[in-house]
Scaffold this active site. Structure first.
Site, mmCIF file in Angstrom:
data_model
loop_
_atom_site.group_PDB
_atom_site.id
_atom_site.type_symbol
_atom_site.label_atom_id
_atom_site.label_comp_id
_atom_site.label_asym_id
_atom_site.label_seq_id
_atom_site.Cartn_x
_atom_site.Cartn_y
_atom_site.Cartn_z
ATOM 1 N N ASN A 1 0.831 -1.189 0.000
ATOM 2 C CA ASN A 1 0.000 0.000 0.000
ATOM 3 C C ASN A 1 0.867 1.240 0.000
ATOM 4 O O ASN A 1 1.959 1.257 0.568
ATOM 5 C CB ASN A 1 -0.986 0.002 1.187
ATOM 6 C CG ASN A 1 -0.386 0.602 2.438
ATOM 7 O OD1 ASN A 1 -0.310 1.823 2.585
ATOM 8 N ND2 ASN A 1 0.073 -0.248 3.346
ATOM 9 N N LEU B 1 -0.800 8.429 3.869
ATOM 10 C CA LEU B 1 -1.369 9.039 5.075
ATOM 11 C C LEU B 1 -2.598 9.920 4.814
ATOM 12 O O LEU B 1 -2.808 10.922 5.497
ATOM 13 C CB LEU B 1 -0.303 9.854 5.831
ATOM 14 C CG LEU B 1 0.889 9.076 6.391
ATOM 15 C CD1 LEU B 1 1.872 10.027 7.071
ATOM 16 C CD2 LEU B 1 0.448 8.002 7.378
ATOM 17 N N ASN C 1 3.758 7.354 14.685
ATOM 18 C CA ASN C 1 4.115 6.725 13.412
ATOM 19 C C ASN C 1 5.344 7.408 12.834
ATOM 20 O O ASN C 1 5.244 8.443 12.197
ATOM 21 C CB ASN C 1 2.925 6.800 12.440
ATOM 22 C CG ASN C 1 3.232 6.149 11.105
ATOM 23 O OD1 ASN C 1 4.324 5.611 10.905
ATOM 24 N ND2 ASN C 1 2.273 6.190 10.203
ATOM 25 N N CYS D 1 6.116 5.435 8.385
ATOM 26 C CA CYS D 1 5.322 5.324 7.171
ATOM 27 C C CYS D 1 6.241 5.443 5.953
ATOM 28 O O CYS D 1 6.906 6.463 5.774
ATOM 29 C CB CYS D 1 4.240 6.394 7.088
ATOM 30 S SG CYS D 1 3.281 6.219 5.568
HETATM 31 C C1 FMN Z 1 -3.871 -0.065 3.741
HETATM 32 C C2 FMN Z 1 -2.976 0.113 4.925
HETATM 33 C C3 FMN Z 1 -2.924 1.362 5.558
HETATM 34 C C4 FMN Z 1 -2.089 1.575 6.648
HETATM 35 N N1 FMN Z 1 -2.063 2.795 7.250
HETATM 36 C C5 FMN Z 1 -1.271 3.003 8.339
HETATM 37 C C6 FMN Z 1 -1.261 4.256 9.016
HETATM 38 O O1 FMN Z 1 -1.990 5.182 8.669
HETATM 39 N N2 FMN Z 1 -0.417 4.419 10.073
HETATM 40 C C7 FMN Z 1 0.387 3.396 10.508
HETATM 41 O O2 FMN Z 1 1.122 3.589 11.486
HETATM 42 N N3 FMN Z 1 0.381 2.193 9.911
HETATM 43 C C8 FMN Z 1 -0.420 1.970 8.830
HETATM 44 N N4 FMN Z 1 -0.428 0.728 8.222
HETATM 45 C C9 FMN Z 1 0.439 -0.357 8.732
HETATM 46 C C10 FMN Z 1 -0.331 -1.309 9.637
HETATM 47 O O3 FMN Z 1 -0.805 -0.645 10.794
HETATM 48 C C11 FMN Z 1 0.524 -2.509 10.059
HETATM 49 O O4 FMN Z 1 1.598 -2.028 10.850
HETATM 50 C C12 FMN Z 1 1.102 -3.278 8.894
HETATM 51 O O5 FMN Z 1 0.161 -3.380 7.861
HETATM 52 C C13 FMN Z 1 1.576 -4.682 9.257
HETATM 53 O O6 FMN Z 1 0.531 -5.493 9.760
HETATM 54 P P1 FMN Z 1 -0.364 -6.500 8.869
HETATM 55 O O7 FMN Z 1 0.570 -7.357 8.084
HETATM 56 O O8 FMN Z 1 -1.184 -7.258 9.853
HETATM 57 O O9 FMN Z 1 -1.183 -5.648 7.973
HETATM 58 C C14 FMN Z 1 -1.270 0.503 7.118
HETATM 59 C C15 FMN Z 1 -1.334 -0.750 6.488
HETATM 60 C C16 FMN Z 1 -2.175 -0.958 5.411
HETATM 61 C C17 FMN Z 1 -2.213 -2.316 4.751
#
Ligand code: FMN
Ligand code: FAD
Ligand code: FES
Lengths: 314, 310
Positions: free
Chosen positions: B72, B76, B130, B133
């Site tokens: 992705n 933000l 965060n 990112c």
């Molecule tokens: C579509 C999407 C949007 C995300 N947006 C944020 C965000 O705004 N801030 C953040 O700290 N992490 C964001 N993340 C990261 C997730 O919080 C998480 O740390 C990461 O996806 C790993 O976990 P997972 O494999 O279970 O998805 C995002 C992840 C995805 C897939």
């Protein structure tokens, strides 16, 4: 028999049929009963659902089209969005039909679904087409698989708005890629090649193929433009509804703008969630009265938009 | 015992009913997911990243699927602090689960400004910083890859959080994550969150261009789980354990057994991200699965945390 999740909107559907209707096109029939029947029975044309196809098997090797063999090896993770081409309420059951095109690993898996299989589905999602209040004529402009939601719309319009004249325009590269059940040569010729499905609703329809193998030779948008030129109707009494490839939608939007006709289009974006959480399905939209643009969400704010809102990428 | 197993945890002084969170950006501001899952059953809820001003985010395509994962590059996109306070805080105020606000920015001052405005809100249990990112040109990951900067931003924000707890979210896209974790802890982090997504790319071989408009994106989902579990264990052993700092672990969690792996590796709680998109109610199943495991193994969360054998 039907297992419904306790939580709103994650449903289980039972496959009723999965018919091949063209070279790469299928029509999937899903049945909902119990608590699931009602929400899907109320699904509006242009809405969609997210199907989980992870657990569905790939077809046997020889059944995979050669150009998709390489892609077929990929595993899928995310759900896939599909709109409905027909919704029928039968007693306490709802049957939802999906017209789909085999383009990659998920839709390849979809072809192996057979009657009795159950499938997890989230929906109905998004906003459908707005109804044509105050209009006299509705023009449905379909490109390829975009015919699906417009067929659903055709059904609703002919049932609920009997005074509105509906004209359909269907485009495809060549006659064999038109996603309709009946072969074109089985259909009588009135104006161009009326299509079986639209004809079933009593709708006059015009066909355009890029190669002229059926109907008008050229793009469906050229066919539309020509028709508008000779229809003699007032712009304010018409509304265009369109679904298909983005390039085609951009052209439809341009025509609508030039002619000052209200126009609603159904957009597609890659979607991770379909429910307004992930922000992945951004559609760039104009802000009224300014040069600024905003990103709206295809899944939540759409997939149907007013065509004059959209900033097309090229 | 069997029906009502206690899987509550103490997370940096915040009492959680269970160790399962939804991860930032994968559960919106709670209202969207609330149709599918009872948010109050969660141990904790983390909002989408909030910035001082609203952000449009990146041009589409913003996501692409890969084998066992997805990239992705949302950039933000968020409604900004003012709208968050006006429209979303009232919704969060009705929650009984522990609510954490994820904060992002382009400058340290922006992070501090957001936290200062929210630090007195009763409903907020803490903040997740965060600094990881991968999808923005300014700020984001650049704060999280260099120990000096990690230390500077952590201590500046720590001064603004007041009584609330400060979780620092780490990027795995560094040479030695323990160095970064240590910098955050020394600068006052109350907890560590790991891991954010891995910087990655998918190429369209027809056009020979990256699929994502942003070129690169962050890889999440099952594909990253074993790497994330390893990194959690490494940071637990090298930094967290001796400093008594809890870890919110995650990356690719879909099932209860995935979650339990992270807890054994050293996480005090777990965050579920991408899996919410596929099964919006998966966190409920994960919570139930953890309870069943505790009953079957006659154990509890406290005993499980960091219990990885030799
Ligand atoms: C579509 C999407 C949007 C995300 N947006 C944020 C965000 O705004 N801030 C953040 O700290 N992490 C964001 N993340 C990261 C997730 O919080 C998480 O740390 C990461 O996806 C790993 O976990 P997972 O494999 O279970 O998805 C995002 C992840 C995805 C897939
Ligand atoms: C609201 C909505 C309604 C839809 N309704 C229908 C429908 O009724 N019938 C139908 O056949 N298809 C429909 N689609 C498209 C359908 O979701 C995709 O064809 C499907 O996800 C492809 O999955 P796959 O794994 O087979 O192929 P993938 O490998 O995912 O994709 C194959 C190719 O198609 C492209 N693609 C995939 N998804 C999309 C998308 N959403 N938009 C644009 N390009 C895409 C990919 O970039 C790739 O080049 C709809 C999409 C949306 C967003
Ligand atoms: S697909 Fe997730 S917000 Fe639209």
């Amino acid at each position: 028999m039907m297992v419904c999740s306790e939580n709103k909107d994650v449903f289980s559907a039972v496959v009723r049929s999965n018919k091949k209707i063209g070279q790469r096109f299928y029509r999937l029939g899903l049945e909902f009963s119990g608590d699931c029947a009602e929400p899907f029975g109320k699904a509006r044309p242009g809405q969609f659902a997210e199907l989980d196809l992870c657990g569905t098997a790939l077809p046997r090797g020889e059944a995979i089209p050669e150009d998709l063999c390489d892609m077929a090896e990929r595993n899928i993770l995310l759900r896939r969005p599909f709109s409905f081409c027909d919704v029928t309420v039968k007693g306490d059951k709802t049957v939802v039909d999906i017209l789909y095109d085999v383009v990659g690993p998920a839709t390849l898996r979809m072809t192996t679904l057979s009657a009795g299989d159950s499938i997890s589905i989230i929906g109905p999602l998004g906003n459908g087409f707005a109804m044509p209040s105050g209009k006299e004529t509705a023009l449905l402009v379909a490109g390829g698989m975009g015919a699906g939601p417009l067929l659903h719309l055709a059904k609703v319009l002919t049932a609920d708005y009997p005074n509105i004249k509906v004209v359909a325009f269907a485009g495809a590269k060549t006659a064999t890629t038109l996603p309709f059940e009946k072969r074109l040569d089985e259909v009588s010729e009135v104006l161009g090649f009326p299509l079986a499905e639209f004809a079933g609703y009593g709708i006059e329809s015009l066909v355009a193929t890029d190669d002229g193998s059926a109907g008008y030779k050229g793009f469906v948008t050229d066919c539309l433009l020509e028709w508008l030129g000779r229809c003699g109707l007032a712009a304010k009494d018409m509304i265009i509804y369109s679904c298909g490839p983005e390039k085609m939608l951009a052209k439809v939007a341009e025509i609508a703008q030039e002619k000052n006709i209200d126009c609603q289009i159904s957009m597609e974006r890659m979607m991770a969630c379909g429910i307004g959480i992930c922000q992945s399905c951004a559609v760039e939209c104009k802000v009224a009265g300014s040069n600024e643009t905003v990103y709206k969400l295809c899944c939540k704010d759409g997939p149907v938009f007013n065509s004059n809102e959209i900033v097309f990428s090229n | 015992m069997k029906d009502n197993v206690d899987i509550s945890v103490d997370f940096a002084g915040v009492k959680l009913a269970n160790p399962v969170f939804t991860a930032s950006g994968t559960s919106g501001y709670a209202d969207e997911l609330a149709d599918f899952v009872d948010i109050n059953l969660l141990g904790g809820f983390i909002t989408k990243s909030i910035t001082l001003k609203p952000r449009k985010g990146n041009a589409p395509p913003r996501i692409v699927e890969t084998d066992a994962g997805m990239l992705n590059a949302i950039g933000l996109a968020n409604i900004g602090l003012d709208k968050f306070i006006k429209e979303k805080l009232p919704i969060l105020e009705r929650m009984t689960t522990a609510v954490f606000v994820n904060v992002a920015g382009e400058t340290i001052d922006e992070y501090v400004a957001v936290v200062e405005r929210l630090a007195t809100e009763r409903v907020i249990a803490g903040f997740e910083l965060n600094i990881s990112c991968p999808n923005v040109a300014k700020g984001g990951i650049s704060f999280g890859t260099e120990p000096g900067q990690v230390s500077e931003i952590t201590s500046a924000v720590k001064k603004a959080v007041g009584e609330k707890i400060l979780i620092v979210k780490l990027t795995p896209t560094v040479t030695d994550i323990s160095v970064i974790a240590n910098a955050a802890v020394e600068a006052g982090a109350d907890a560590l969150s790991m891991v954010n997504t891995f910087t990655a790319m998918v190429i369209d071989i027809e056009t020979r261009k990256p699929v994502l408009a942003n070129r690169t994106g962050g890889l999440s989902g099952p594909a990253i789980k074993p790497i994330a579990a390893y990194l959690v264990n490494k940071v637990y052993n090298e930094v967290a354990k001796k400093n008594r700092i809890p870890i919110l672990g995650g990356g690719g969690i879909r099932t209860a057994s995935d979650a339990i792996e992270f807890i054994i590796a050293g996480a005090s709680a777990v965050a579920v991200g991408t899996a919410n998109f596929i099964e919006p109610d998966c966190t409920t199943k994960i919570i139930e699965g953890i309870k069943k495991y505790c009953v079957r193994k006659e154990t509890n969360i406290k005993e499980l945390i960091g219990s990885l054998g030799k």
